[in-house]
Design a protein around this motif. Sequence first.
Motif, PDB file in Angstrom:
ATOM      1  N   ILE A 128      44.595   6.921 -62.016  1.00  0.00           N
ATOM      2  CA  ILE A 128      45.341   5.710 -61.649  1.00  0.00           C
ATOM      3  C   ILE A 128      46.778   5.818 -62.152  1.00  0.00           C
ATOM      4  O   ILE A 128      47.731   5.491 -61.441  1.00  0.00           O
ATOM      5  N   HIS A 129      46.947   6.327 -63.373  1.00  0.00           N
ATOM      6  CA  HIS A 129      48.265   6.413 -63.990  1.00  0.00           C
ATOM      7  C   HIS A 129      49.178   7.403 -63.258  1.00  0.00           C
ATOM      8  O   HIS A 129      50.368   7.142 -63.062  1.00  0.00           O
ATOM      9  N   LEU A 130      48.631   8.545 -62.822  1.00  0.00           N
ATOM     10  CA  LEU A 130      49.454   9.583 -62.196  1.00  0.00           C
ATOM     11  C   LEU A 130      49.883   9.222 -60.776  1.00  0.00           C
ATOM     12  O   LEU A 130      50.903   9.704 -60.286  1.00  0.00           O
ATOM     13  N   ARG A 131      49.076   8.432 -60.073  1.00  0.00           N
ATOM     14  CA  ARG A 131      49.429   7.938 -58.745  1.00  0.00           C
ATOM     15  C   ARG A 131      49.732   9.059 -57.737  1.00  0.00           C
ATOM     16  O   ARG A 131      50.661   8.949 -56.947  1.00  0.00           O
ATOM     17  N   VAL A 132      48.952  10.116 -57.788  1.00  0.00           N
ATOM     18  CA  VAL A 132      49.126  11.186 -56.801  1.00  0.00           C
ATOM     19  C   VAL A 132      48.675  10.704 -55.433  1.00  0.00           C
ATOM     20  O   VAL A 132      49.372  10.888 -54.437  1.00  0.00           O
ATOM     21  N   PHE A 133      47.488  10.099 -55.370  1.00  0.00           N
ATOM     22  CA  PHE A 133      46.953   9.519 -54.136  1.00  0.00           C
ATOM     23  C   PHE A 133      46.694   8.031 -54.328  1.00  0.00           C
ATOM     24  O   PHE A 133      46.470   7.558 -55.444  1.00  0.00           O
ATOM     25  N   ARG A 134      46.680   7.299 -53.214  1.00  0.00           N
ATOM     26  CA  ARG A 134      46.279   5.893 -53.244  1.00  0.00           C
ATOM     27  C   ARG A 134      44.769   5.765 -53.425  1.00  0.00           C
ATOM     28  O   ARG A 134      44.287   4.851 -54.085  1.00  0.00           O
ATOM     29  N   GLU A 135      44.040   6.675 -52.749  1.00  0.00           N
ATOM     30  CA  GLU A 135      42.583   6.668 -52.774  1.00  0.00           C
ATOM     31  C   GLU A 135      42.104   8.111 -52.895  1.00  0.00           C
ATOM     32  O   GLU A 135      42.888   9.054 -52.711  1.00  0.00           O
ATOM     33  N   LYS A 136      40.826   8.278 -53.165  1.00  0.00           N
ATOM     34  CA  LYS A 136      40.272   9.621 -53.168  1.00  0.00           C
ATOM     35  C   LYS A 136      40.292  10.194 -51.749  1.00  0.00           C
ATOM     36  O   LYS A 136      40.075   9.477 -50.774  1.00  0.00           O
ATOM     37  N   VAL A 137      40.540  11.500 -51.655  1.00  0.00           N
ATOM     38  CA  VAL A 137      40.496  12.219 -50.388  1.00  0.00           C
ATOM     39  C   VAL A 137      39.151  12.934 -50.296  1.00  0.00           C
ATOM     40  O   VAL A 137      38.748  13.634 -51.228  1.00  0.00           O
ATOM     41  N   SER A 138      38.459  12.750 -49.183  1.00  0.00           N
ATOM     42  CA  SER A 138      37.156  13.394 -48.991  1.00  0.00           C
ATOM     43  C   SER A 138      37.343  14.797 -48.432  1.00  0.00           C
ATOM     44  O   SER A 138      38.039  14.992 -47.427  1.00  0.00           O
ATOM     45  N   VAL A 139      36.718  15.787 -49.094  1.00  0.00           N
ATOM     46  CA  VAL A 139      36.752  17.186 -48.661  1.00  0.00           C
ATOM     47  C   VAL A 139      35.322  17.708 -48.663  1.00  0.00           C
ATOM     48  O   VAL A 139      34.442  17.145 -49.307  1.00  0.00           O
ATOM     49  N   LEU A 140      35.105  18.816 -47.944  1.00  0.00           N
ATOM     50  CA  LEU A 140      33.745  19.348 -47.832  1.00  0.00           C
ATOM     51  C   LEU A 140      33.264  19.968 -49.143  1.00  0.00           C
ATOM     52  O   LEU A 140      32.137  19.740 -49.576  1.00  0.00           O
ATOM     53  N   SER A 141      34.114  20.802 -49.767  1.00  0.00           N
ATOM     54  CA  SER A 141      33.672  21.535 -50.943  1.00  0.00           C
ATOM     55  C   SER A 141      34.873  22.161 -51.635  1.00  0.00           C
ATOM     56  O   SER A 141      35.987  22.180 -51.096  1.00  0.00           O
ATOM     57  N   SER A 142      34.634  22.689 -52.828  1.00  0.00           N
ATOM     58  CA  SER A 142      35.677  23.393 -53.573  1.00  0.00           C
ATOM     59  C   SER A 142      35.078  24.610 -54.260  1.00  0.00           C
ATOM     60  O   SER A 142      33.904  24.597 -54.671  1.00  0.00           O
ATOM     61  N   SER A 143      35.893  25.644 -54.396  1.00  0.00           N
ATOM     62  CA  SER A 143      35.487  26.796 -55.193  1.00  0.00           C
ATOM     63  C   SER A 143      35.237  26.354 -56.631  1.00  0.00           C
ATOM     64  O   SER A 143      35.904  25.464 -57.154  1.00  0.00           O
ATOM     65  N   MET A 144      34.286  27.005 -57.274  1.00  0.00           N
ATOM     66  CA  MET A 144      33.998  26.710 -58.667  1.00  0.00           C
ATOM     67  C   MET A 144      34.848  27.550 -59.622  1.00  0.00           C
ATOM     68  O   MET A 144      34.908  27.261 -60.814  1.00  0.00           O
ATOM     69  N   LEU A 145      35.516  28.584 -59.083  1.00  0.00           N
ATOM     70  CA  LEU A 145      36.257  29.498 -59.955  1.00  0.00           C
ATOM     71  C   LEU A 145      37.728  29.648 -59.601  1.00  0.00           C
ATOM     72  O   LEU A 145      38.468  30.262 -60.367  1.00  0.00           O
ATOM     73  N   ALA A 146      38.152  29.121 -58.460  1.00  0.00           N
ATOM     74  CA  ALA A 146      39.550  29.254 -58.038  1.00  0.00           C
ATOM     75  C   ALA A 146      40.136  27.860 -57.842  1.00  0.00           C
ATOM     76  O   ALA A 146      39.859  27.193 -56.842  1.00  0.00           O
ATOM     77  N   PRO A 147      40.952  27.380 -58.772  1.00  0.00           N
ATOM     78  CA  PRO A 147      41.510  26.023 -58.669  1.00  0.00           C
ATOM     79  C   PRO A 147      42.281  25.805 -57.370  1.00  0.00           C
ATOM     80  O   PRO A 147      43.096  26.636 -56.972  1.00  0.00           O
ATOM     81  N   PHE A 148      41.992  24.686 -56.717  1.00  0.00           N
ATOM     82  CA  PHE A 148      42.637  24.237 -55.483  1.00  0.00           C
ATOM     83  C   PHE A 148      42.278  25.089 -54.267  1.00  0.00           C
ATOM     84  O   PHE A 148      42.911  24.958 -53.218  1.00  0.00           O
ATOM     85  N   TYR A 149      41.258  25.928 -54.397  1.00  0.00           N
ATOM     86  CA  TYR A 149      40.699  26.600 -53.219  1.00  0.00           C
ATOM     87  C   TYR A 149      39.641  25.650 -52.660  1.00  0.00           C
ATOM     88  O   TYR A 149      38.469  25.721 -52.985  1.00  0.00           O
ATOM     89  N   ILE A 150      40.111  24.718 -51.825  1.00  0.00           N
ATOM     90  CA  ILE A 150      39.305  23.621 -51.302  1.00  0.00           C
ATOM     91  C   ILE A 150      39.161  23.781 -49.787  1.00  0.00           C
ATOM     92  O   ILE A 150      40.123  24.138 -49.102  1.00  0.00           O
ATOM     93  N   ASP A 151      37.976  23.540 -49.290  1.00  0.00           N
ATOM     94  CA  ASP A 151      37.724  23.641 -47.850  1.00  0.00           C
ATOM     95  C   ASP A 151      38.459  22.513 -47.126  1.00  0.00           C
ATOM     96  O   ASP A 151      38.280  21.337 -47.449  1.00  0.00           O
ATOM     97  N   ASP A 152      39.287  22.876 -46.147  1.00  0.00           N
ATOM     98  CA  ASP A 152      40.112  21.863 -45.470  1.00  0.00           C
ATOM     99  C   ASP A 152      39.748  21.665 -44.001  1.00  0.00           C
ATOM    100  O   ASP A 152      40.519  21.061 -43.253  1.00  0.00           O
ATOM    101  N   LYS A 153      38.574  22.154 -43.584  1.00  0.00           N
ATOM    102  CA  LYS A 153      38.221  21.996 -42.162  1.00  0.00           C
ATOM    103  C   LYS A 153      38.061  20.528 -41.790  1.00  0.00           C
ATOM    104  O   LYS A 153      38.436  20.107 -40.697  1.00  0.00           O
ATOM    105  N   LEU A 154      37.455  19.755 -42.687  1.00  0.00           N
ATOM    106  CA  LEU A 154      37.298  18.315 -42.476  1.00  0.00           C
ATOM    107  C   LEU A 154      37.956  17.578 -43.638  1.00  0.00           C
ATOM    108  O   LEU A 154      37.785  17.960 -44.794  1.00  0.00           O
ATOM    109  N   LEU A 155      38.698  16.517 -43.312  1.00  0.00           N
ATOM    110  CA  LEU A 155      39.329  15.679 -44.333  1.00  0.00           C
ATOM    111  C   LEU A 155      39.177  14.219 -43.927  1.00  0.00           C
ATOM    112  O   LEU A 155      39.179  13.892 -42.743  1.00  0.00           O
TER     113      LEU A 155
END
Length: 428
Positions: A128-155
Amino acid sequence: MQEKKVTVLFTGQLRDKALFERSLAELSAQPCVTDMVFSTWVDTALEHSEYLKSLAASYQLRVVTTVDPRLACDRFNGFRQSMTLRRGLEAATGTGHVFKTRTDCHIDADVVTFLARKDSRITESQGIHLRVFREKVSVLSSSMLAPFYIDDKLLFGHRQDLLKLCSLDFGEYRFPASGKSAHYLRFYPPFQPHFPQFMHFVRHEIFATAVSQAVRNLVMPLLVERREYALLLALYYRILSAFFCLDWGGHNCTFQGVKAECWGENPGFLLDADQHNCSNAFFARASRGDFDDAEWRRLVGEAGETIQFAGDLRDATNGVDYAAFFADVARQAKVKLNFRQRIDEAKELMKAPATLPEALNRLGGLLPCEPDHAELLYLIALCYKAARNFDLAVRYLEFSLDSGAAHDSPVGHLLAEVRREQAASRQD
């Protein structure tokens, strides 16, 4: 929770007409969907003009277009994808929320209603303090070992938040990387001002995502066995839990006809950055170091305690020199892979057409050690030139020039030569 009104946005090329029409029919039937947009390239729209007109008539589909920039520095289409996403979001002004998909993806249409009714508020105090997003963004999945390697096919998310995922920042991302770089370009820029330390990982992410599994097996332990990397992962897990949602209500996604697979709350842990997880609960546990594996529990658990002690997430890695850390990992990787010896061996293999593929394989396996190594990139380009794969030869020569090679050098001269041969081959 009041149901949100949603625009469905398809982006990219027209890959699968049958699946596209199926998605249009199913999604347009959802009461929460009030607008449908297809954001594509001008050339695609012109080629399929009559077909798209028929879809506009049947489904009230609006088509918006972008001129394809075909930028040499856009090695893995990250900027191109950002342009079509941005153009589509700019057109989606009728609703506050957008469901982004592709013509070759399919998911149960009910998922849009599920997301439209879901409470997506950010509740973590620092989120809430950082205010990067207004709300959470829904994504399919994320890598467990590579930060910000997030699946972007569906958002799915608030339109203003998704616009922050359309970075066109050429300056920070003009460096050699793997084919996964488009994912970092999509998801890291909104967080970079607050968490600049991750840029050191993004610049070296090919350590974690190298094509060669043998290379990963050698290099990944150099990362994950170190406190510095555990601290990055623990911090990333906190960020992911605060700002993203991986709950799609049990609805399955297929991509190009194949069901999207990822691990759930209790995964078997592999040293593989392509291992994705689609469980909110897993990343919440992971941020505390709650792993079944004892060594991971110790490493990430201690990192989580460090973050907790720091208080402000932005201060969690104060005092850690990540430039020096990744330089040290690269140095150790070179030793393990016999970097100089393998380059010399590849040079010998390049002398015979029959052993050219093996030479290319050996050279490519060395890229994670030093992705901007001038000689390495030059030799890879020579291999592709000899194989008459001019497009890839040009790409690697441009890598080298982007990394600092002079235009009036063997690299620049070879690029001019390859382009002449490329032009001649297209006339044949």
